[in-house]
Scaffold this active site. Structure first.
Site, short mmCIF file in Angstrom:
data_model
loop_
_atom_site.label_atom_id
_atom_site.label_comp_id
_atom_site.label_asym_id
_atom_site.label_seq_id
_atom_site.Cartn_x
_atom_site.Cartn_y
_atom_site.Cartn_z
CG ASN A 10 -1.67 1.29 1.41
OD1 ASN A 10 -1.79 2.07 0.46
ND2 ASN A 10 -2.21 1.52 2.60
CE LYS A 12 0.27 3.58 4.80
NZ LYS A 12 -0.04 3.75 6.19
CG HIS A 95 -5.84 1.92 4.96
ND1 HIS A 95 -5.44 2.90 5.82
CD2 HIS A 95 -4.81 1.04 4.86
CE1 HIS A 95 -4.20 2.63 6.23
NE2 HIS A 95 -3.79 1.51 5.66
CD GLU A 97 -3.10 5.63 6.58
OE1 GLU A 97 -3.02 5.69 5.34
OE2 GLU A 97 -2.20 5.13 7.30
CD GLU A 167 -3.66 -2.59 7.17
OE1 GLU A 167 -2.54 -2.84 6.71
OE2 GLU A 167 -4.28 -1.53 6.93
N GLY A 173 2.19 2.13 10.67
CA GLY A 173 3.17 3.21 10.53
C GLY A 173 3.81 3.64 11.84
CB SER A 212 5.01 -1.87 12.08
OG SER A 212 4.57 -0.53 12.25
C1 PEP Z 1 -0.87 0.15 5.94
O1 PEP Z 1 -0.94 1.34 5.73
O2 PEP Z 1 -1.73 -0.59 5.46
C2 PEP Z 1 0.23 -0.37 6.76
C3 PEP Z 1 0.17 -1.59 7.19
O3 PEP Z 1 1.27 0.50 7.00
P1 PEP Z 1 2.69 0.14 7.68
O4 PEP Z 1 3.18 -1.14 7.07
O5 PEP Z 1 3.57 1.30 7.36
O6 PEP Z 1 2.45 0.00 9.15
#
Ligand code: PEP
Length: 249
Positions: A10, A12, A95, A97, A167, A173, A212
């Site tokens: 992803n 973003k 997601h 966000e 998630e 992040g 992460s």
């Molecule tokens: C994401 O945005 O779906 C995500 C898992 O981000 P990160 O791997 O940076 O934690």
């Protein structure tokens, strides 16, 4: 039959034409012949670039959101059919966000999920709890509510044409990964919830972990019985890291 592993990036709101070219080329070459399925979900303006850089490879591509509408006066929106025009196979739906910054409620997420399926795309449906919700011991309720909204709207059988990503919002992040045991617990819960409606769909459903993931923790996470790969944010922007995670699949 065992489920295959799937690793989706992803991006973003990151990238540029020149940076993407080296990243896409490196990923295309780096994951050739890998066992895991691989995809990258890029910003809309770069779909054509992803299509031309990845066509004929074992890396699929997709978008990070889609409109719940088919077409019309919806300024700024992008339809599922438009994503089809660029060869997208996947689209991320719900997601955290989108849920926290853009008002994607459970109802909106359910409508976008339905629109994606209608366009023939494979939704990657994201669910997950915030830190406050985890600390209040309501992780199971939150994740179940998010999943149930989609099941109520489209039916459990449609999950045979979808992917779910767990998630935990506190792990996205932040560099704070859920432990394999914490993640496995929620993945098992998701699978059980789906199994209550259809054991067959549950058995075949790919449930990804996101939050992460790095090359150093991917193997252990992906080794859990109900973790079928990962949705990767930050590390998907660094070719070696993303390839390293895909290698763990
Ligand atoms: C994401 O945005 O779906 C995500 C898992 O981000 P990160 O791997 O940076 O934690």
């Amino acid at each position: 039959m065992p489920r295959s592993k799937f690793v989706a990036g992803n991006w973003k709101m990151h990238g540029s034409l020149s940076a993407n070219l080296s990243l896409l080329t490196a990923v295309r070459t780096g994951v050739a012949g890998f066992r895991a399925q691989v995809a990258v979900c890029v910003p809309y303006p770069y779909l054509a670039q992803a299509q031309s850089a990845l066509a004929g490879s074992n890396v699929a591509w997709g978008a990070q959101d889609v409109s719940e509408h088919v077409q019309g006066a919806y300024t700024g929106e992008v339809s599922g059919q438009m994503l089809n025009d660029f060869g997208c196979r996947y689209v991320i739906i719900g997601h955290s966000e989108r849920r926290s910054c853009y008002g994607d409620t459970d109802a909106v997420v359910a409508a976008k999920y339905a629109a994606a399926l209608k366009a023939g795309l494979t939704p990657i449906l994201c669910v997950g709890e915030t830190l406050t919700e985890r600390e209040a011991n309501i992780t199971a309720q939150v994740v179940t509510r998010q999943l149930d909204a989609v099941i109520a709207g489209s039916g459990v059988d449609t999950l045979a044409r979808a992917v779910v990503a767990y998630e935990p919002v506190w792990a996205i992040g932040t560099g704070k990964t859920a432990t394999p045991a914490q993640a496995q617990e929620v993945h098992a819960l998701i699978r059980a919830r789906v199994a209550a409606g259809s054991p067959d769909v549950a058995a075949g459903l790919q449930i990804l972990y996101g939050g992460s993931v790095k090359p150093g923790n991917a193997k252990e996470l992906f080794g859990q019985p109900d973790i079928d790969g990962g949705l990767i944010g930050g590390a998907s922007l660094v070719a070696d890291d993303f390839i390293g995670i895909c290698a763990a699949g």
